[in-house]
Design a protein around this motif. Structure first.
Motif, short mmCIF file in Angstrom:
data_model
loop_
_atom_site.label_atom_id
_atom_site.label_comp_id
_atom_site.label_asym_id
_atom_site.label_seq_id
_atom_site.Cartn_x
_atom_site.Cartn_y
_atom_site.Cartn_z
N GLY A 304 0.85 -1.18 0.00
CA GLY A 304 0.00 0.00 0.00
C GLY A 304 0.89 1.22 0.00
O GLY A 304 1.79 1.34 0.83
N LEU A 305 0.69 2.12 -0.95
CA LEU A 305 1.48 3.35 -1.02
C LEU A 305 0.61 4.52 -0.61
O LEU A 305 -0.52 4.67 -1.09
CB LEU A 305 1.98 3.59 -2.45
CG LEU A 305 3.27 2.88 -2.88
CD1 LEU A 305 3.06 1.38 -2.98
CD2 LEU A 305 3.74 3.42 -4.23
N ASP A 306 1.12 5.34 0.30
CA ASP A 306 0.49 6.61 0.62
C ASP A 306 1.18 7.67 -0.22
O ASP A 306 2.40 7.88 -0.10
CB ASP A 306 0.64 6.93 2.11
CG ASP A 306 -0.14 5.96 2.98
OD1 ASP A 306 -1.02 5.26 2.45
OD2 ASP A 306 0.13 5.89 4.19
N ILE A 307 0.41 8.31 -1.08
CA ILE A 307 0.96 9.25 -2.05
C ILE A 307 0.33 10.62 -1.85
O ILE A 307 -0.90 10.74 -1.80
CB ILE A 307 0.70 8.75 -3.49
CG1 ILE A 307 1.35 7.38 -3.71
CG2 ILE A 307 1.21 9.76 -4.51
CD1 ILE A 307 1.00 6.73 -5.04
N GLY A 308 1.17 11.63 -1.70
CA GLY A 308 0.68 12.99 -1.57
C GLY A 308 0.63 13.67 -2.93
O GLY A 308 1.53 13.50 -3.76
N ILE A 309 -0.43 14.40 -3.16
CA ILE A 309 -0.57 15.20 -4.39
C ILE A 309 -0.77 16.65 -3.94
O ILE A 309 -1.78 16.97 -3.29
CB ILE A 309 -1.77 14.72 -5.24
CG1 ILE A 309 -1.55 13.26 -5.64
CG2 ILE A 309 -1.93 15.60 -6.48
CD1 ILE A 309 -2.80 12.54 -6.03
N ASP A 310 0.20 17.51 -4.22
CA ASP A 310 0.10 18.88 -3.71
C ASP A 310 -0.75 19.75 -4.63
O ASP A 310 -1.26 19.29 -5.66
CB ASP A 310 1.49 19.48 -3.44
CG ASP A 310 2.32 19.69 -4.70
OD1 ASP A 310 1.74 19.81 -5.80
OD2 ASP A 310 3.57 19.74 -4.58
N LYS A 311 -0.89 21.01 -4.23
CA LYS A 311 -1.80 21.91 -4.96
C LYS A 311 -1.35 22.19 -6.39
O LYS A 311 -2.14 22.61 -7.22
CB LYS A 311 -1.93 23.23 -4.19
CG LYS A 311 -2.73 23.11 -2.90
CD LYS A 311 -2.83 24.47 -2.21
CE LYS A 311 -3.66 24.38 -0.95
NZ LYS A 311 -3.76 25.70 -0.28
N GLN A 312 -0.06 21.96 -6.67
CA GLN A 312 0.45 22.15 -8.04
C GLN A 312 0.31 20.88 -8.89
O GLN A 312 0.66 20.87 -10.07
CB GLN A 312 1.92 22.57 -8.00
CG GLN A 312 2.15 24.02 -7.56
CD GLN A 312 1.83 24.25 -6.10
OE1 GLN A 312 2.28 23.48 -5.24
NE2 GLN A 312 1.06 25.28 -5.80
N GLY A 313 -0.16 19.80 -8.25
CA GLY A 313 -0.31 18.54 -8.98
C GLY A 313 0.94 17.69 -8.96
O GLY A 313 1.01 16.69 -9.68
N SER A 314 1.93 18.07 -8.14
CA SER A 314 3.15 17.25 -8.02
C SER A 314 2.86 16.03 -7.15
O SER A 314 2.08 16.10 -6.19
CB SER A 314 4.28 18.07 -7.39
OG SER A 314 4.63 19.15 -8.22
N VAL A 315 3.49 14.92 -7.50
CA VAL A 315 3.28 13.63 -6.82
C VAL A 315 4.44 13.37 -5.87
O VAL A 315 5.61 13.55 -6.22
CB VAL A 315 3.16 12.50 -7.86
CG1 VAL A 315 3.20 11.13 -7.20
CG2 VAL A 315 1.89 12.67 -8.68
N TRP A 316 4.11 12.92 -4.63
CA TRP A 316 5.13 12.66 -3.61
C TRP A 316 4.83 11.32 -2.92
O TRP A 316 3.68 11.05 -2.57
CB TRP A 316 5.13 13.76 -2.55
CG TRP A 316 5.42 15.12 -3.07
CD1 TRP A 316 4.51 16.04 -3.53
CD2 TRP A 316 6.71 15.73 -3.21
NE1 TRP A 316 5.15 17.18 -3.93
CE2 TRP A 316 6.49 17.03 -3.75
CE3 TRP A 316 8.00 15.32 -2.93
CZ2 TRP A 316 7.54 17.90 -4.00
CZ3 TRP A 316 9.04 16.19 -3.18
CH2 TRP A 316 8.82 17.46 -3.71
N LEU A 317 5.87 10.53 -2.74
CA LEU A 317 5.71 9.27 -1.99
C LEU A 317 5.85 9.57 -0.51
O LEU A 317 6.92 9.98 -0.05
CB LEU A 317 6.75 8.25 -2.43
CG LEU A 317 6.70 6.90 -1.68
CD1 LEU A 317 5.38 6.18 -1.95
CD2 LEU A 317 7.88 6.02 -2.07
N ILE A 318 4.80 9.35 0.26
CA ILE A 318 4.85 9.61 1.71
C ILE A 318 5.39 8.39 2.44
O ILE A 318 6.30 8.50 3.25
CB ILE A 318 3.44 10.00 2.21
CG1 ILE A 318 2.97 11.28 1.52
CG2 ILE A 318 3.46 10.18 3.72
CD1 ILE A 318 1.53 11.65 1.83
#
Length: 375
Positions: A304-318
């Motif tokens: 299971g991956l927790d992935i952040g998507i910020d307000k600019q639409g950039s993808v981050w692996l949490i």
């Protein structure tokens, strides 16, 4: 071919299990697939006799009986009991999933991988000096345990006009909402926090904060489930968004978060085309992560991956979880994805058993050929 026997290794206290509903579903699904499935702990295995005391559901309770040595074992032990680690090292079984590592070590590993590091937020060990350095570069930081789960013991700290605002949750999910006037008072509070909230012998880390308020006043992130299918190939089973409550530092469902489809959240901020691009990038990230994990740790089953998507639409692996929950799908109203998420680990275990048997047959044939040549 004989019925495959699949054991689910987990935590057990008496006849009590941590995830009874999930385990009942696994046993039922196993029966549909033509397999024998049972639940057991490391205390229930008898290597000398090649037998296991396994548990199966009996109405609302569990009944135990002696089962043959399992062909494949799925390790679902999310709470380590005394003796578990030593038992796991013995390699008594063919495991569908090898052991993994803690969050901090995993983050370091991914940060050093050329194909993954663009998705990894800056992360350092927790100490006062590192806290100062992180705040020089980031307006928001998270303090989290390197071996925690479920959003417990995490604090979010934001630089605000009159100091630092802290939002957190304890091990028992009690909320914390505090304003500190300066970094010294904040650090003193955090030093006590990491001592009180420490999980076993684990340490804490500081992670670059992300602006994940795609919905005003609510932190949200994506939970993506990637699993091996019945052909042993990695495949994304599905993904959805977790939306945290007001003033919650995380979006975890156990901490009061709610579930939504990915499109429903992303469409409020991005165009349909951008939404498709973000989801495709998240799938690419997931495949990259599991490829790297298997390269370093061996065969795995699901993540299971927790992935952040910020307000600019950039993808981050949490973070990544080797023994993920799947309640998100039910809360989204996607019963089909929930059922598939239960079925796939068993399908892979059956496939793995078939491959092991084929390998044994090849070895036997080679041995027979060798004996014939020596005659």
């Amino acid at each position: 071919m004989a019925k495959p026997v699949i054991g689910i290794l987990t935590w057990r206290e008496g006849h009590s299990f941590k995830e009874p509903g999930y385990f009942r579903s696994l046993v039922r699904e196993g029966q549909k697939l033509g397999a024998t499935v049972f639940i057991f702990s490391h205390k229930d295995a008898f290597p000398d006799k090649k037998q296991v005391r396994g548990y199966v559901p009996d109405g609302n309770t569990w009944t135990s009986r002696i089962f043959p040595w399992p062909d494949v074992v799925i390790d679902r032990c999310r709470t380590a009991q005394e003796g578990y680690s030593e038992f796991r090292k013995q390699k008594h079984f063919v495991y569908a999933n090898h052991t993994f590592t803690n969050k901090m070590s995993a983050t370091r590993l991914f940060s050093n991988e050329e194909g993954l590091k663009k998705w990894i937020p800056a992360t350092v060990d927790y100490n006062a000096q590192n806290l100062v350095r992180m705040f020089k570069n980031h307006r928001i930081v998270y303090i989290k345990p390197g071996n925690g789960t479920g959003g417990k013991s995490i604090v979010k700290i934001s630089r605000v006009k009159d100091g630092y605002r802290l939002l957190g949750r304890t091990k028992g999910y009690a909320k914390r909402n505090v304003i500190f006037r300066n970094l010294t008072s904040l650090t003193n509070w955090l030093n006590n926090w990491v001592r009180q909230e420490r999980i076993r012998k684990g340490s804490f880390m500081i992670q670059q904060g992300l602006d994940l308020e795609l919905l005003p006043g609510h932190v949200s992130d994506m939970r993506l489930l990637i699993q091996k299918n019945d052909q042993g190939k990695w495949e994304v089973t599905g993904e959805g968004m977790r939306i945290g409550g007001v003033n919650n530092p995380t979006s975890n469902l156990h901490g009061g978060g709610r579930a939504s489809t990915t499109e429903a959240v992303l469409h409020k901020r991005f165009t349909p085309e951008k939404t498709r691009e973000i989801i495709a990038e998240c799938h690419n990230l997931a495949h990259g992560v599991v490829t790297v994990i298997e390269k370093h740790f061996g065969r795995m089953l699901e993540y299971g991956l927790d992935i952040g998507i910020d307000k600019q639409g950039s993808v981050w692996l949490i973070e990544v979880n080797p023994k993920p929950g799947r309640e998100l799908f039910r809360k989204m109203g996607r019963r089909d994805l929930y059922q598939q998420s239960i079925r796939r680990p068993l399908q892979y275990a059956i496939y793995l058993n078939e491959q092991e048997q084929k390998q044994e047959q090849k070895q036997e044939q080679k041995q027979e050929q060798k004996q014939e040549q020596e005659k």
